[in-house]
Design a protein around this motif. Structure first.
Motif, PDB file in Angstrom:
ATOM      1  N   LEU A  20     -45.221 -44.611  39.926  1.00 36.28           N
ATOM      2  CA  LEU A  20     -43.779 -44.369  39.940  1.00 36.28           C
ATOM      3  C   LEU A  20     -42.997 -45.673  40.009  1.00 36.28           C
ATOM      4  O   LEU A  20     -41.963 -45.832  39.354  1.00 36.28           O
ATOM      5  N   GLU A  21     -43.492 -46.609  40.789  1.00 36.38           N
ATOM      6  CA  GLU A  21     -42.800 -47.903  40.900  1.00 36.38           C
ATOM      7  C   GLU A  21     -42.813 -48.657  39.568  1.00 36.38           C
ATOM      8  O   GLU A  21     -41.849 -49.328  39.219  1.00 36.38           O
ATOM      9  N   GLU A  22     -43.882 -48.493  38.807  1.00 37.01           N
ATOM     10  CA  GLU A  22     -44.014 -49.231  37.552  1.00 37.01           C
ATOM     11  C   GLU A  22     -43.395 -48.509  36.363  1.00 37.01           C
ATOM     12  O   GLU A  22     -42.764 -49.137  35.503  1.00 37.01           O
ATOM     13  N   LYS A  23     -43.555 -47.184  36.300  1.00 40.36           N
ATOM     14  CA  LYS A  23     -43.237 -46.459  35.078  1.00 40.36           C
ATOM     15  C   LYS A  23     -41.933 -45.658  35.110  1.00 40.36           C
ATOM     16  O   LYS A  23     -41.412 -45.332  34.036  1.00 40.36           O
ATOM     17  N   LEU A  24     -41.434 -45.311  36.280  1.00 40.63           N
ATOM     18  CA  LEU A  24     -40.217 -44.504  36.337  1.00 40.63           C
ATOM     19  C   LEU A  24     -39.016 -45.345  35.911  1.00 40.63           C
ATOM     20  O   LEU A  24     -38.696 -46.348  36.566  1.00 40.63           O
ATOM     21  N   PRO A  25     -38.326 -44.984  34.806  1.00 31.61           N
ATOM     22  CA  PRO A  25     -37.161 -45.767  34.367  1.00 31.61           C
ATOM     23  C   PRO A  25     -36.083 -45.816  35.439  1.00 31.61           C
ATOM     24  O   PRO A  25     -35.729 -44.794  36.036  1.00 31.61           O
ATOM     25  N   ALA A  26     -35.547 -47.002  35.672  1.00 36.78           N
ATOM     26  CA  ALA A  26     -34.579 -47.196  36.747  1.00 36.78           C
ATOM     27  C   ALA A  26     -33.308 -46.385  36.516  1.00 36.78           C
ATOM     28  O   ALA A  26     -32.712 -45.868  37.467  1.00 36.78           O
ATOM     29  N   ASP A  27     -32.875 -46.265  35.252  1.00 36.35           N
ATOM     30  CA  ASP A  27     -31.638 -45.550  34.985  1.00 36.35           C
ATOM     31  C   ASP A  27     -31.797 -44.054  35.255  1.00 36.35           C
ATOM     32  O   ASP A  27     -30.872 -43.397  35.759  1.00 36.35           O
ATOM     33  N   ILE A  28     -32.978 -43.513  34.973  1.00 37.45           N
ATOM     34  CA  ILE A  28     -33.212 -42.097  35.253  1.00 37.45           C
ATOM     35  C   ILE A  28     -33.281 -41.867  36.757  1.00 37.45           C
ATOM     36  O   ILE A  28     -32.694 -40.911  37.284  1.00 37.45           O
ATOM     37  N   ALA A  29     -33.978 -42.751  37.479  1.00 43.49           N
ATOM     38  CA  ALA A  29     -34.062 -42.608  38.937  1.00 43.49           C
ATOM     39  C   ALA A  29     -32.685 -42.705  39.577  1.00 43.49           C
ATOM     40  O   ALA A  29     -32.382 -41.973  40.532  1.00 43.49           O
ATOM     41  N   ALA A  30     -31.828 -43.579  39.043  1.00 44.48           N
ATOM     42  CA  ALA A  30     -30.474 -43.714  39.593  1.00 44.48           C
ATOM     43  C   ALA A  30     -29.677 -42.432  39.413  1.00 44.48           C
ATOM     44  O   ALA A  30     -28.911 -42.028  40.303  1.00 44.48           O
ATOM     45  N   LYS A  31     -29.848 -41.786  38.279  1.00 47.11           N
ATOM     46  CA  LYS A  31     -29.164 -40.508  38.056  1.00 47.11           C
ATOM     47  C   LYS A  31     -29.659 -39.449  39.034  1.00 47.11           C
ATOM     48  O   LYS A  31     -28.858 -38.725  39.631  1.00 47.11           O
ATOM     49  N   VAL A  32     -30.974 -39.347  39.178  1.00 46.81           N
ATOM     50  CA  VAL A  32     -31.534 -38.319  40.067  1.00 46.81           C
ATOM     51  C   VAL A  32     -31.109 -38.569  41.504  1.00 46.81           C
ATOM     52  O   VAL A  32     -30.640 -37.653  42.204  1.00 46.81           O
ATOM     53  N   ASN A  33     -31.245 -39.803  41.970  1.00 42.19           N
ATOM     54  CA  ASN A  33     -30.900 -40.118  43.355  1.00 42.19           C
ATOM     55  C   ASN A  33     -29.407 -40.025  43.628  1.00 42.19           C
ATOM     56  O   ASN A  33     -28.987 -39.807  44.763  1.00 42.19           O
ATOM     57  N   GLY A  34     -28.595 -40.186  42.571  1.00 45.74           N
ATOM     58  CA  GLY A  34     -27.153 -40.076  42.729  1.00 45.74           C
ATOM     59  C   GLY A  34     -26.618 -38.701  42.403  1.00 45.74           C
ATOM     60  O   GLY A  34     -25.404 -38.499  42.352  1.00 45.74           O
ATOM     61  N   PHE A  35     -27.525 -37.731  42.156  1.00 40.66           N
ATOM     62  CA  PHE A  35     -27.144 -36.345  41.834  1.00 40.66           C
ATOM     63  C   PHE A  35     -26.282 -36.268  40.584  1.00 40.66           C
ATOM     64  O   PHE A  35     -25.446 -35.384  40.451  1.00 40.66           O
ATOM     65  N   ARG A  36     -26.482 -37.218  39.647  1.00 39.11           N
ATOM     66  CA  ARG A  36     -25.766 -37.186  38.375  1.00 39.11           C
ATOM     67  C   ARG A  36     -26.520 -36.332  37.366  1.00 39.11           C
ATOM     68  O   ARG A  36     -27.702 -36.043  37.532  1.00 39.11           O
ATOM     69  N   ARG A  37     -25.835 -35.945  36.304  1.00 40.37           N
ATOM     70  CA  ARG A  37     -26.447 -35.077  35.299  1.00 40.37           C
ATOM     71  C   ARG A  37     -27.437 -35.859  34.432  1.00 40.37           C
ATOM     72  O   ARG A  37     -27.220 -37.024  34.103  1.00 40.37           O
TER      73      ARG A  37
END
Length: 398
Positions: A20-37
């Motif tokens: 997860l640290e290597e492969k999870l795209p940062a922009d997608i994680a930011a959306k999920v953690n920020g409750f964005r669509r």
């Protein structure tokens, strides 16, 4: 049962975290953690990453492209992916229709549809609920009449999640009106591009186009798209719903949301002190954390009981009831922490890259939308009242 992870399970958790640290795209994680669509493209991008790793179809046998994980490993994956902000897999293909096809479908259906689910070529939606047939699903009226080598389908489905993106829908249809209602239902796989299908959006309380109405007018469906036997669809539907209800418990999501709630309450001030130090509010957090811990233990106990490859029965109803109540309680506490800043908000604030003026507090828009959206949790997948009836009859014998 032993509630502690084994050395092998701890090593697996480390492997998951490294991935997860290597492969999870940062922009997608930011959306999920920020409750964005999240967009359809976000989901498909993450799906391709998981498929390349071989970690997408965690409920499938290896022979069809699945991964041989134990129930505890699946639990670890769910918990860690939520903690890191990975998107939840859209369940309708990989976690719902696929297990039905694997268990009840013929070999031709397996060879045709399973690879297309893995590749993302097919985006599935669910055709279960109808006006007047929600929790009482067996009352559905959408008809499928066989004419030669086709069924002619007429009727309506509603609350069809993400149907606007789907090219395939799995449907419960009535094929026999002369028997008890549960015995006259069949399970059809229908191409959404077939003439006669109309999709109409339903805009929900949070302003999102997440669900739809789907209309069928003289839709021709090849008989080869029937899963299993005609009039046996209710059996397949119940099998599918055990997967849906267990997933709705959302233990990993609740743990991630609780962590976010504590951070939020630490930043919010009340009478000159952080809100988390307020005795009344901290007591509310403690209560929901105790409930979540108990639910997590129950979840581990239940998944350990099906280690040999079984499927949860009424236990999935227990998890669905308590899990959705906990998720809603955490949403409610986050809304209370935000207070009057939650509304009104601009819909554009739900986009991660929005660079205009924030009408509300920057945390408020996504949390308010999340609160409204998750009011549905105790209703869909079989309302919690219905699940309590299932538990009372099946487990308690009442």
């Amino acid at each position: 049962m032993n509630m502690n992870y084994t050395a092998g399970e701890l090593a697996f958790r480390d492997e998951v975290r490294a991935f997860l640290e290597e492969k999870l795209p940062a922009d997608i994680a930011a959306k999920v953690n920020g409750f964005r669509r999240l967009s359809k493209e976000d989901h498909l991008r993450w799906q391709k990453i998981l498929c390349k790793q071989g970690w997408y179809a965690t409920h499938w046998p290896e022979e069809y492209g699945g991964v041989k994980w134990t129930p505890v490993q699946k639990h670890i994956w769910d918990e860690e992916s939520c903690r890191y902000g990975a998107p939840r897999s859209i369940p309708f293909g990989v976690n719902m229709v696929a297990p039905v096809i694997i268990r009840f479908g013929n070999e031709e259906q397996k060879q045709k549809y399973l690879p297309r689910i893995l590749s993302g070529e097919d985006w599935w939606c669910q055709g279960y609920s109808e006006p007047g047939a929600g929790s009482d699903l067996a009352s559905l009226k959408t008809r499928a009449v066989r004419e030669g080598d086709h069924y002619i389908v007429n009727g309506q489905k509603t609350w069809t999640t993400l149907g606007q993106y789907a090219n395939m829908i799995f449907c419960l249809v009535r094929t026999n009106t002369e028997v008890k209602k549960q015995e006259g239902i069949s399970f059809l796989l229908i191409d959404m591009n077939t003439p006669g299908i109309t999709v109409r959006p339903i805009i929900t309380l949070d302003g999102e186009h997440e669900v739809n109405e789907v209309f069928f007018q003289d839709v021709k469906v090849p008989v080869e798209n029937l899963v299993g036997e005609e009039d046996k669809g209710w059996t397949y539907a119940k099998f599918l719903l055990t997967y849906e209800r267990t997933g709705l418990a959302g233990i990993g999501m609740s743990k991630a949301a609780l962590s976010h709630l504590k951070q939020l309450a630490s930043r919010r001030m009340k009478n000159g002190k952080p809100l988390i130090e307020d005795p009344s509010f901290s007591q509310r957090i403690a209560r929901v954390e105790i409930d979540l811990t108990a639910a997590a233990i129950s979840n581990l106990r239940i998944i350990a009981s099906v280690e040999g490859g079984g499927v949860p029965g009424a236990e999935s109803s227990m998890l669905k009831v308590k899990g959705t109540e906990i998720r809603q309680s955490i949403n409610d506490l986050a809304r209370r922490a935000i207070g009057p800043y939650a509304l009104p908000f601009l819909e554009e604030e739900m986009e991660l890259d929005y660079d205009g003026e924030f009408l509300s507090d920057k945390d408020a828009a996504p949390l308010a939308a999340h609160y409204f959206n998750n009011r549905k949790l105790s209703i869909f997948g079989g309302s919690n009242e219905i699940q309590k009836n299932i538990v009372s009859k099946t487990i308690l014998g009442l």
